[in-house]
Design a protein around this motif. Structure first.
Motif, mmCIF file in Angstrom:
data_model
loop_
_atom_site.group_PDB
_atom_site.id
_atom_site.type_symbol
_atom_site.label_atom_id
_atom_site.label_comp_id
_atom_site.label_asym_id
_atom_site.label_seq_id
_atom_site.Cartn_x
_atom_site.Cartn_y
_atom_site.Cartn_z
ATOM 1 N N LEU A 224 0.810 -1.215 0.000
ATOM 2 C CA LEU A 224 0.000 0.000 0.000
ATOM 3 C C LEU A 224 0.844 1.266 0.000
ATOM 4 C CD1 LEU A 224 -2.663 -0.977 2.716
ATOM 5 C CD2 LEU A 224 -2.723 -1.418 0.248
ATOM 6 N N THR A 225 0.281 2.326 -0.564
ATOM 7 C CA THR A 225 0.890 3.652 -0.421
ATOM 8 C C THR A 225 0.675 4.136 1.013
ATOM 9 O OG1 THR A 225 -1.148 4.779 -1.085
ATOM 10 C CG2 THR A 225 0.409 4.212 -2.840
ATOM 11 N N ASP A 226 1.411 5.171 1.400
ATOM 12 C CA ASP A 226 1.296 5.682 2.769
ATOM 13 C C ASP A 226 -0.124 6.149 3.091
ATOM 14 O OD1 ASP A 226 3.967 5.182 3.206
ATOM 15 O OD2 ASP A 226 4.608 7.228 2.745
ATOM 16 N N GLY A 227 -0.787 6.774 2.111
ATOM 17 C CA GLY A 227 -2.115 7.317 2.361
ATOM 18 C C GLY A 227 -3.234 6.478 1.799
ATOM 19 N N ALA A 228 -3.011 5.171 1.646
ATOM 20 C CA ALA A 228 -4.014 4.303 1.025
ATOM 21 C C ALA A 228 -5.313 4.283 1.823
ATOM 22 C CB ALA A 228 -3.469 2.884 0.904
ATOM 23 N N TRP A 229 -6.409 4.017 1.102
ATOM 24 C CA TRP A 229 -7.733 3.926 1.710
ATOM 25 C C TRP A 229 -8.298 2.521 1.561
ATOM 26 C CZ3 TRP A 229 -10.374 7.374 4.630
ATOM 27 C CH2 TRP A 229 -9.959 8.721 4.613
ATOM 28 N N LEU A 230 -9.031 2.076 2.573
ATOM 29 C CA LEU A 230 -9.854 0.877 2.496
ATOM 30 C C LEU A 230 -11.299 1.306 2.734
ATOM 31 C CD1 LEU A 230 -10.475 -2.208 2.521
ATOM 32 C CD2 LEU A 230 -9.988 -2.167 4.995
ATOM 33 N N THR A 231 -12.162 1.081 1.744
ATOM 34 C CA THR A 231 -13.580 1.392 1.879
ATOM 35 C C THR A 231 -14.395 0.150 1.555
ATOM 36 O OG1 THR A 231 -13.623 2.255 -0.379
ATOM 37 C CG2 THR A 231 -13.321 3.852 1.390
ATOM 38 N N MET A 232 -15.659 0.138 2.037
ATOM 39 C CA MET A 232 -16.471 -1.080 1.930
ATOM 40 C C MET A 232 -17.939 -0.766 1.668
ATOM 41 S SD MET A 232 -14.624 -3.014 5.123
ATOM 42 C CE MET A 232 -14.369 -1.409 5.912
ATOM 43 N N PRO A 233 -18.274 -0.118 0.558
ATOM 44 C CA PRO A 233 -19.680 0.171 0.285
ATOM 45 C C PRO A 233 -20.516 -1.117 0.272
ATOM 46 C CG PRO A 233 -18.230 1.222 -1.322
ATOM 47 C CD PRO A 233 -17.386 0.285 -0.540
ATOM 48 N N PRO A 234 -21.749 -1.100 0.821
ATOM 49 C CA PRO A 234 -22.477 0.061 1.331
ATOM 50 C C PRO A 234 -22.214 0.395 2.792
ATOM 51 C CG PRO A 234 -23.913 -1.825 1.315
ATOM 52 C CD PRO A 234 -22.614 -2.285 0.717
ATOM 53 N N ALA A 235 -21.233 -0.241 3.430
ATOM 54 C CA ALA A 235 -20.851 0.177 4.781
ATOM 55 C C ALA A 235 -20.148 1.532 4.680
ATOM 56 C CB ALA A 235 -19.927 -0.843 5.424
ATOM 57 N N PRO A 236 -20.381 2.446 5.619
ATOM 58 C CA PRO A 236 -19.758 3.767 5.554
ATOM 59 C C PRO A 236 -18.334 3.805 6.100
ATOM 60 C CG PRO A 236 -21.210 3.678 7.440
ATOM 61 C CD PRO A 236 -21.352 2.347 6.734
ATOM 62 N N HIS A 237 -17.858 2.714 6.688
ATOM 63 C CA HIS A 237 -16.542 2.708 7.317
ATOM 64 C C HIS A 237 -15.439 2.892 6.278
ATOM 65 C CE1 HIS A 237 -19.363 0.400 9.746
ATOM 66 N NE2 HIS A 237 -18.647 0.724 10.804
ATOM 67 N N ALA A 238 -14.547 3.843 6.528
ATOM 68 C CA ALA A 238 -13.414 4.103 5.637
ATOM 69 C C ALA A 238 -12.156 4.244 6.485
ATOM 70 C CB ALA A 238 -13.653 5.368 4.815
ATOM 71 N N TYR A 239 -11.112 3.523 6.092
ATOM 72 C CA TYR A 239 -9.863 3.502 6.855
ATOM 73 C C TYR A 239 -8.724 4.006 5.976
ATOM 74 C CZ TYR A 239 -12.522 0.528 10.033
ATOM 75 O OH TYR A 239 -13.479 0.041 10.901
ATOM 76 N N GLN A 240 -7.912 4.923 6.513
ATOM 77 C CA GLN A 240 -6.789 5.463 5.753
ATOM 78 C C GLN A 240 -5.475 5.191 6.468
ATOM 79 O OE1 GLN A 240 -6.366 9.746 5.241
ATOM 80 N NE2 GLN A 240 -5.509 9.434 3.194
ATOM 81 N N GLY A 241 -4.484 4.791 5.683
ATOM 82 C CA GLY A 241 -3.156 4.563 6.224
ATOM 83 C C GLY A 241 -2.954 3.114 6.649
ATOM 84 N N ARG A 242 -1.691 2.705 6.690
ATOM 85 C CA ARG A 242 -1.382 1.304 6.970
ATOM 86 C C ARG A 242 -1.839 0.879 8.367
ATOM 87 N NH1 ARG A 242 3.558 2.930 4.329
ATOM 88 N NH2 ARG A 242 3.697 2.027 2.223
#
Length: 315
Positions: A224-242
């Motif tokens: 992953l890049t340093d500022g990568a995102w993990l998102t999971m539509p339709p869940a609103p949870h979004a995670y940034q960074g390792r």
């Protein structure tokens, strides 16, 4: 053909509109971010065109006339209070606190080939750029008429005057909307994105699949890049960074008690993707990777059990 269609010949109407059906679907998808909604609005567009044939005077091409109808139907759908928003799924474990909660929970992947006809000389985005998930998601955060102006002008290549005519506004208003939309929508340097199907893209996707299916959290994070995102539509949870992404992946792995994912490769939005299957459960969604240089800048896991089937994956 137009005269026959006006006379009520459905075959002539299909011959008139079928060449534009696929590109109109992609247009609606860009505007709405959801293939389900785009398919519905496309049907509304074709029905409105059939009913409104007598009002088509031929001052524009049939394609432009259809885009006018489709754009207005999309704007109506975005503004509608009854627009469907998917229910937020309840995770089978207590997830760590997300970096943010994303409001665009209706985002869906697109399995379609991009077909925009021949973009006009004013186009600023290539077909590949204009279908990536980051671009589609970015459009959803814009006011509807700003998004419409940007898609018509910068993706389809209509001139400012043509865009104003399609939106029933003035060229001055279009220029103002474009300026604000371009300022808010991040532009990715296309030279930093590996070419589709290139050895670099295939190798990065392969390494991700190996680490992800082994629950090798450190192996995933290393890609992953340093500022990568993990998102999971339709869940609103979004995670940034390792650190944040690693905490979520570790909690997910622990909750499954050794049960592992299996990934089947496909493509979505012009990007490498995988149908996601869980041992003993079956299909559990679709993963799409956004690549920048030799790293992954976003992992989007769509939590829709029906998506693998829609992408032709049966497990």
């Amino acid at each position: 053909m137009l005269d026959r269609a006006r006379a009520g010949d459905p075959d002539a109407f299909r011959q008139l509109t079928d060449p534009f059906r696929r590109e109109l679907l992609v247009h609606c998808y860009r505007m709405l971010g959801s293939m389900t909604d785009a398919e519905d609005v496309l049907q509304e567009t074709l029905l409105a065109a059939w009913r409104g044939l007598d009002g088509f005077e031929g001052r524009s091409s049939p394609r432009t006339w259809l885009y006018r109808i489709a754009t207005n139907r999309c704007l109506n759908a975005v503004r509608s209070a009854s627009r469907r928003r998917p229910a937020e799924p309840v995770p089978p474990f207590t997830p760590p606190e997300p970096t943010r909660r994303d409001a665009v929970t209706w985002l869906q992947p697109c399995p379609e080939q991009v077909e925009d006809g021949d973009p006009g000389p004013e186009a600023r985005y290539s077909a590949r750029e204009s279908i990536e998930l980051a671009f589609i998601a970015g459009l959803q955060h814009l006011p509807p008429r700003q998004a419409a102006a940007l898609v018509l002008r910068d993706v389809l290549g209509y001139s400012t005057a043509e865009t104003a005519d399609l939106l029933d506004t003035t060229p001055t208003a279009v220029k103002a909307a474009l300026q604000r939309a371009r300022e808010r929508l991040d532009r990715v340097d296309p030279s930093r994105v590996p070419l589709p199907g290139s050895p670099g893209e295939r190798e990065l996707a392969r390494r991700f699949a190996e680490a992800y299916t082994a629950d090798d959290v450190d192996g995933v994070l290393a890609l992953l890049t340093d500022g990568a995102w993990l998102t999971m539509p339709p869940a609103p949870h979004a995670y940034q960074g390792r650190a944040a992404i690693g905490a979520f992946l570790a909690a997910s792995a622990a909750s499954r008690g050794g049960s592992r994912f299996r990934l089947e490769p496909t493509r979505a939005n012009g990007q490498p993707a995988f149908g996601c299957f869980l041992a003993g459960v079956g299909p559990v969604g679709l993963l799409v990777l956004t690549l920048r240089d030799d790293r992954i800048s976003a992992v989007t896991r769509f939590l829709d059990d029906d998506l693998p089937r829609r992408f032709g994956l049966d497990g």
